[in-house]
Design a protein around this motif. Structure first.
Motif: not given
Length: 116
Positions: A2, A12-15, A43, A48-49
């Motif tokens: 994150k 924001d979700r982040v991988r 992703a 996911e962005r």
């Protein structure tokens, strides 16, 4: 992974990208590239962005990664060089700024790493 951001009210979700290599250097490059592309595609399919990576600065730009600090993203957990802290937008939108945070297993591994 994150990124806490001051521009949005939520997180924001982040991988995370976790690297792996095996075989000859050529095999490792081919397999690694295939895995990174598949991970980014997965992703993206999940909506996911943004994706971040702590990795080799000569390798990850081929997948669109840029220095995180150029986007206002920091990584206070890692003492590694700033050029190894990278981020990519999967949808072409703005990258949220803030400090990278990690899942517990990844944070533990980063914290335990003591370069010589």
């Amino acid at each position: 992974m994150k990124i806490r951001t001051e521009t949005f009210h939520d997180t924001d979700r982040v991988r995370e990208v976790i690297t792996a290599a095996f075989g000859s250097p050529e095999d490792a490059d081919l397999v690694g590239s295939t895995l990174i592309r598949a991970g980014l595609d997965a992703a993206r399919a999940l909506g996911e962005r943004t994706v971040t990576v702590l990795g080799h600065p000569a390798y990850y730009p081929r997948f669109g990664f840029e220095r995180a600090d150029a986007h206002g993203v920091t990584c206070t957990l890692s003492v590694g060089p700033d050029e190894a802290k990278m981020v990519v937008s999967l949808d072409g939108g703005p990258i949220p700024y803030g400090d990278m945070t990690f899942s517990k297993p990844m944070a533990d591994a980063i914290s335990a790493y003591q370069p010589e």
